[in-house]
Design a protein around this motif. Structure first.
Motif, PDB file in Angstrom:
ATOM      1  N   LEU A 151      -0.462  12.400  -8.963  1.00 17.52           N
ATOM      2  CA  LEU A 151      -0.790  14.003  -8.774  1.00 17.52           C
ATOM      3  C   LEU A 151       0.418  15.064  -9.239  1.00 17.52           C
ATOM      4  O   LEU A 151      -0.326  15.965  -9.598  1.00 17.52           O
ATOM      5  CB  LEU A 151      -1.369  14.124  -7.414  1.00 17.52           C
ATOM      6  N   SER A 199      -7.492  10.136  -5.430  1.00 14.66           N
ATOM      7  CA  SER A 199      -6.622   8.623  -5.256  1.00 14.66           C
ATOM      8  C   SER A 199      -5.636   8.297  -3.805  1.00 14.66           C
ATOM      9  O   SER A 199      -5.522   7.356  -3.529  1.00 14.66           O
ATOM     10  CB  SER A 199      -6.040   8.455  -6.486  1.00 14.66           C
ATOM     11  N   VAL A 200      -4.653   9.714  -3.877  1.00 16.52           N
ATOM     12  CA  VAL A 200      -3.603   9.864  -3.341  1.00 16.52           C
ATOM     13  C   VAL A 200      -4.717   9.793  -1.859  1.00 16.52           C
ATOM     14  O   VAL A 200      -4.164   8.628  -0.767  1.00 16.52           O
ATOM     15  CB  VAL A 200      -3.178  11.144  -3.154  1.00 16.52           C
ATOM     16  N   ALA A 222      -6.572  11.990  -9.624  1.00 15.60           N
ATOM     17  CA  ALA A 222      -5.282  12.076  -8.624  1.00 15.60           C
ATOM     18  C   ALA A 222      -5.421  12.305  -7.202  1.00 15.60           C
ATOM     19  O   ALA A 222      -5.006  11.584  -6.505  1.00 15.60           O
ATOM     20  CB  ALA A 222      -3.914  12.693  -9.272  1.00 15.60           C
ATOM     21  N   HIS A 223      -5.896  13.164  -6.777  1.00 14.70           N
ATOM     22  CA  HIS A 223      -5.549  13.335  -5.383  1.00 14.70           C
ATOM     23  C   HIS A 223      -6.228  13.165  -4.529  1.00 14.70           C
ATOM     24  O   HIS A 223      -6.186  12.862  -3.962  1.00 14.70           O
ATOM     25  CB  HIS A 223      -6.586  15.186  -5.517  1.00 14.70           C
ATOM     26  N   SER A 268      -5.865   6.089  -1.342  1.00 11.50           N
ATOM     27  CA  SER A 268      -4.619   5.233  -0.242  1.00 11.50           C
ATOM     28  C   SER A 268      -4.112   5.479   1.477  1.00 11.50           C
ATOM     29  O   SER A 268      -3.913   4.766   1.385  1.00 11.50           O
ATOM     30  CB  SER A 268      -3.502   5.246  -1.572  1.00 11.50           C
ATOM     31  N   TYR A 269      -4.473   6.319   1.647  1.00 11.47           N
ATOM     32  CA  TYR A 269      -4.216   6.787   2.903  1.00 11.47           C
ATOM     33  C   TYR A 269      -4.863   5.761   3.475  1.00 11.47           C
ATOM     34  O   TYR A 269      -4.481   4.981   5.073  1.00 11.47           O
ATOM     35  CB  TYR A 269      -4.945   7.969   3.192  1.00 11.47           C
ATOM     36  N   PHE A 312      -3.531   8.770   9.909  1.00 10.79           N
ATOM     37  CA  PHE A 312      -3.926   8.881   8.406  1.00 10.79           C
ATOM     38  C   PHE A 312      -5.379   9.001   7.683  1.00 10.79           C
ATOM     39  O   PHE A 312      -5.814   9.512   7.184  1.00 10.79           O
ATOM     40  CB  PHE A 312      -3.111   7.721   8.097  1.00 10.79           C
ATOM     41  N   SER A 348      -5.437   1.140   7.788  1.00  9.98           N
ATOM     42  CA  SER A 348      -5.436  -0.053   8.628  1.00  9.98           C
ATOM     43  C   SER A 348      -4.731  -0.565   8.514  1.00  9.98           C
ATOM     44  O   SER A 348      -4.941  -1.810   9.315  1.00  9.98           O
ATOM     45  CB  SER A 348      -6.357  -0.756   7.179  1.00  9.98           C
ATOM     46  N   TYR A 368       0.645   7.274  -6.735  1.00 10.36           N
ATOM     47  CA  TYR A 368      -0.523   8.125  -6.423  1.00 10.36           C
ATOM     48  C   TYR A 368      -0.102   9.325  -6.516  1.00 10.36           C
ATOM     49  O   TYR A 368      -0.679  10.515  -6.825  1.00 10.36           O
ATOM     50  CB  TYR A 368      -1.717   8.028  -6.127  1.00 10.36           C
ATOM     51  N   GLN A 394      -5.914   2.446   2.699  1.00  6.51           N
ATOM     52  CA  GLN A 394      -5.189   1.225   2.836  1.00  6.51           C
ATOM     53  C   GLN A 394      -3.859   0.946   3.877  1.00  6.51           C
ATOM     54  O   GLN A 394      -3.864   0.663   5.291  1.00  6.51           O
ATOM     55  CB  GLN A 394      -4.717   0.703   1.797  1.00  6.51           C
ATOM     56  N   LEU A 395      -3.450   2.777   4.020  1.00  5.99           N
ATOM     57  CA  LEU A 395      -2.026   2.332   4.888  1.00  5.99           C
ATOM     58  C   LEU A 395      -2.665   2.650   6.165  1.00  5.99           C
ATOM     59  O   LEU A 395      -1.983   1.784   6.926  1.00  5.99           O
ATOM     60  CB  LEU A 395      -1.176   4.067   4.450  1.00  5.99           C
ATOM     61  N   SER A 421       0.853  -1.432   0.214  1.00 10.14           N
ATOM     62  CA  SER A 421      -0.386   0.052  -0.171  1.00 10.14           C
ATOM     63  C   SER A 421       0.579   1.390   0.168  1.00 10.14           C
ATOM     64  O   SER A 421       0.334   2.639  -1.056  1.00 10.14           O
ATOM     65  CB  SER A 421      -1.115  -0.133   1.322  1.00 10.14           C
TER      66      SER A 421
END
Lengths: 559, 405
Positions: free
Chosen positions: A377, B240-241, B237-238, B244-245, B274, B250, A373, B247-248, A366
């Motif tokens: 960005l 998606s960032v 894109a923002h 992705s937090y 996070f 958890s 990502y 998953q980080l 992850s």
């Protein structure tokens, strides 16, 4: 005895930086429970301080704390009394500094990412075991002059937070240390026979090294060869050997075949990653006092000539194939032999290691996603900035046009911030986690060694029983000549059983101790890594704040 | 009765309802239109159009009807085709409500359910639902803006079709164009664009002002379209960032359980941070979308409408000049002079009328654009600032609270 402080970026070392002039040598006793601040081991292991190398100012202000770290012996000195206390004769700190100050300037790591950590060793003179081989190398080492590298622009300037530097307040850290930087990746040669060479710079005050500060050139296979030798020598003593960076066929071939001019960002990235990984590897290995004292290691860092080609690290050599087969055999062994674990401790730890491994891999995945990502960005923000610039030039209303132009510039700046943050995501978080995963598998290797010793022991016991049976049979049959022989064999195997049992117990003890240290270090490293990352993130946000604060008045100025 | 409609339709369908959309501030209270509610059913969205008026033409002072997207398009087309309005910029129609992207994501999430923990899954589901809700709100807002523009326009508000749209209780039975009509529509637009190109090449404009405007609009249109696409990519894109937090966060909590007491508290705090940071990032993304991308997008469409206006005018001019030629020819042949004269006069009037109106409209557009940009850029910057500050603060407090060794 004294603190050796490194100021990487500054052209000269300041004696004044050394706050602790004298330091009582600490007995390197088997009670070697390291001070709680694993110290810069953490930074070391996780390269958490990319910024530290960058700015002279920050470096200088942080060095007093920065560079101190108690040594953190990962293992107690081996029981074998092969080590003798060595008379330690350091000069006074100022002398030390002066001698170094005259020398060449410290070189930066090739990137802003990593800083190696100086590690303190206990002074040898206190009955501890510094390995001493003061006259190990016949040839004098030459100091290589190190150029100072330019600062890379990046946002981690202010990141060398004092928080990360651990205080030596407890004073039980030794005062010896060693710091290794890997820099200047260069392509030597051309075409398929070319290779990458790296400059390995060592700074140390450990006595058994000839100099305080020097460099040598090494190629990648040298690093791998070193690792292999260390594994051969130390794994069976129950030590965790830090893993070396992996080979990568694609990356290497690209480098080999590409020309210098066409080095695209992909291969530059690859080189940078590898350089950073090598640096971390060297520092981790040098942290381990036993490994550090190992003659192969010392030869690696000190010998000024080219090392004999570690041909056996090449994947296609016969030795390579042999190793591969060994590997396969070991894996099968691991899977099939179920050890009868009598030790609760090992049972628990093995399980924990396994789940840690699995979880870290997931986490790493992850993290990689996050990096990707964020890089996306940064790219899309850059594209937007350009589009806005075009729009602003077309717009006929003048103040709106100005505002749009400002927007474009602000976005451009945000893009840089995102890009730097993505790098932080990568180097601080992702790469370190990957290292961690590899360390865990080194731990698994050590555990497996123990299993192997157990196997040997079992095997010896079985054979002993057989021999005893044979002897009994011979006695029954009245064959005196056979009895004699059988008796000898029985004695022989009794000895073997004893020895292998000893070995097993020894390695179990060693591993336990090693793991204790490993745990402490691991926890420390993890915390530091996360803290560093959060700080970086925070800095990014603060910079974003500034960007938008400057933009708002412009937007308001639209008439 | 009409007032019954004012209440929200009961949830007989499994849709989501949006809350009241923000009422637009109208200067003129003689005709106020807004979308008081909306219901999303499977494929369709039903908007409750609520009108408040003091105009005598209307039967009641306040009433509501339910309209679907197609009916909005129908209304727009009526305006577009009306020659009387040739000189005006016709407000661009709202885009079709598009939930495909959200649905796709939800589906992908469902497929990947096995590979993540329960909390992760529920968090991502929440995220997606929020996204869906945001899209929904946006589409409501766009439909509303369309109506309010019509209501505020001095000429459009009196249009008969508009009145019907607002008042007629029954379904307007506007079926979507069937195949034949779609093909016809395609032909028409194809013709129009070739005509446009032809005119652009051959017809010289008598008025410099319009020449300049045309060039400007063309350039501007391209630039702003490009900027919109890039802005969209950036907000994506923002997002998606931010996601992705999850998953980080958890992954970290799971690590904490394994690590045991030494690191657990530490890790949990970080995981929590996070999680919070993700929410802020998500908001950054959606605000950027709202303020930046949507503004750009709207003016792409408005610019398009302006281009249409210019085209119509040019066509008118061509017709006018054609009529002139016809008149000359008729005079020369001395046949049908009167008819030709009449035609020419018509054309002339039309042309003048259009030109004047067009000038007004274009200036109006410019002013509107500047104001809208200003407002949204300021809001965007302020929001970005707010979020960045929030995140910095969040991280700072986390760092402070992390227990020292």
């Amino acid at each position: 005895m004294r603190l050796y402080l490194i100021v990487s970026a500054s052209p000269s070392l300041c004696p004044g930086d050394n706050p602790q002039a004298t330091h009582l040598p600490r007995a390197w006793a088997p009670l070697a429970r390291p001070p709680p601040h694993g110290s810069r081991l953490t930074a070391d292991l996780f390269s958490t301080n990319p910024g530290a190398l960058k700015s002279p100012v920050s470096e200088q202000t942080t060095t007093p704390e920065d560079q101190r770290s108690p040594e953190d012996p990962l293992t107690p000195p081996p029981p074998a009394a092969s080590l003798t206390p060595e008379p330690h004769n350091p000069g006074t700190p100022p002398d030390l500094f002066e001698s170094v100050a005259e020398g060449p300037v410290v070189v930066q790591g090739g990137s802003p990412k990593l800083s190696s950590v100086p590690l303190d060793l206990p002074a040898g003179g206190n009955g501890g075991e510094g390995k001493q081989q003061p006259t190990f190398f016949p040839t004098p080492l030459q100091e290589v002059s190190l150029e100072e590298e330019g600062d890379e622009p990046d946002i981690f300037d202010t990141m060398s937070s004092p928080k990360l530097q651990l205080n030596q307040a407890e004073g039980d850290g030794g005062d010896e240390f060693i710091q290794i930087t890997v820099s200047d990746p260069q392509k030597i040669g051309d075409g398929m026979s070319s290779y990458m060479a790296y400059k390995v710079t060592t700074k140390t005050n450990v006595s058994y090294f000839r100099k305080k500060h020097w460099s040598v050139m090494r190629r990648f296979s040298d690093f791998l060869g070193l690792h292999r030798k260390l594994v051969e020598k130390h794994l069976h003593s129950g030590r965790v050997i830090p893993p070396a960076p992996e080979k990568s066929a694609i990356g290497t071939t690209k480098i080999k075949l590409g020309s210098d001019k066409n080095a695209d960002s992909g291969s530059l990235d690859f080189i940078e990653r590898r350089r950073a990984a090598l640096e971390r590897y060297m520092n981790r290995t040098s942290t381990h006092p036993t490994l550090r004292a190992d003659p192969d290691f010392r030869e690696f860092v000190e010998l000024d000539a080219e090392l004999p080609r570690a041909t056996q690290t090449s994947a296609l050599s016969s030795a390579g194939v042999l190793r591969l087969l060994n590997r396969v055999g070991e894996t099968v062994n691991k899977m099939t032999f179920k050890m009868d674990e009598s030790d609760q401790w090992f049972e628990e730890r093995t399980q924990q290691i396994e789940s840690l491994d699995a979880q870290l891999r997931k986490l790493h995945a992850s993290m990689e996603r996050l990096v990707n990502y964020r890089r996306e960005l940064a790219l899309s923000t850059a594209a937007f900035a350009k589009a806005t610039a075009v729009l602003s030039s077309v717009e006929e209303h003048s103040s709106l046009s100005r505002a749009l132009h400002q927007l474009s510039e602000s976005t451009e700046r945000t893009q840089t911030i995102h890009h730097a943050q993505a790098d932080a995501d990568f180097y601080v978080l992702s790469e370190n986690t990957k290292d961690y995963i590899q360390l865990i598998s080194a731990v698994k290797d050590v555990f497996h060694e123990r299993v192997k010793t157990f196997q040997t022991w079992q095997h010896a016991q079985i054979t002993l029983a057989k021999k005893r049976e044979a002897k009994a049979k011979a006695e029954l049959a009245g064959r005196m000549d056979k009895v004699q022989q059988a008796q000898e064999e029985v004695t022989e195997w009794e000895g073997k059983v004893e020895r292998s049992q000893e070995e097993f117990e020894r390695i179990s003890r060693a591993i336990k101790k090693e793991m204790e240290q490993f745990d402490v270090m691991r926890v420390k490293d993890f915390r530091d890594m996360v803290i560093k990352y959060l700080e970086d993130l925070m800095t990014s946000q603060q910079q974003i704040i500034k960007v938008w604060e400057t933009f708002i008045p412009e937007a308001k100025a639209i008439s | 009765m009409m007032d019954g409609m004012e209440d929200v339709l009961p949830s007989e369908t499994n849709g989501t309802k949006s809350g009241r959309s923000d009422t637009v501030d109208l200067n003129d209270s003689t005709l106020q239109v807004d979308i008081s509610d909306a219901l999303s059913e499977r494929e369709k969205v039903k908007f409750t159009v609520h009108t408040k008026t003091t105009l005598p033409d209307y039967a009641k002072p306040e009433f509501s009807v339910v309209r679907q997207h197609e009916e909005f398009i129908w209304l727009h087309d009526r305006f577009d085709e009306n020659e009387d309005y040739a000189g005006y910029i016709i407000p661009p129609p709202p885009p079709r409500p598009d939930f495909d992207a959200s649905r796709e994501k939800l589906q992908k999430l469902g497929e990947g359910e096995g590979s993540m923990t329960k909390e992760e899954f529920s968090k991502m589901k929440q995220e997606l639902e929020a996204e869906y809700l945001a899209t929904f709100k946006k589409t409501v807002a766009m439909h509303e803006v369309f109506l309010t523009r019509l209501a505020q326009h001095t000429v459009f508000r009196n249009d008969h079709n508009f009145k019907v749209f607002l008042e007629y209780e029954q379904d307007l039975s506007v079926r979507t164009k069937n195949k034949k009509e779609k093909v016809e529509g395609l032909f028409k637009s194809f013709n129009k664009s070739t005509d446009e190109i032809l005119l652009a090449a051959t017809q010289k404009d008598v008025d410099d002002y319009f020449e300049r405007e045309k060039t400007f609009l063309l350039e501007y249109h391209m630039a702003i379209k490009d900027a919109t696409t890039k802005a969209d990519k950036m907000t994506q894109a923002h997002k998606s960032v931010a996601d992705s937090y999850i998953q980080l966060s958890s992954g970290l909590s799971q690590l904490g359980t394994i690590e045991g007491p030494r690191l657990e508290k530490f890790i949990n705090k970080v995981a929590d941070t996070f999680e919070k940071a993700r929410k802020v990032e998500g908001r950054v993304s959606s605000d950027e979308d709202l303020k930046l991308s949507d503004t750009l997008r709207y003016y792409v469409r408005d610019g398009s409408a302006a281009k249409d206006l210019l085209y119509r005018r040019l066509r008118c001019l061509a017709n006018y000049e054609q009529a002139n030629k016809n008149l000359d020819r008729a005079r020369a042949k001395n046949k049908d002079v009167h008819a030709a004269e009449l035609a020419q006069q018509n054309a002339c009037e039309k042309f003048e009328h259009i030109s004047n109106k067009a000038k007004e409209e274009l200036n109006d557009l410019k002013a509107r654009r500047v104001t809208a940009f200003k407002k949204n850029l300021i809001e965007l910057a302020e929001l970005e600032l707010k979020h960045a500050k929030a995140q910095a603060q969040l991280l700072k407090s986390c760092l402070q609270s992390l227990p020292e060794e």
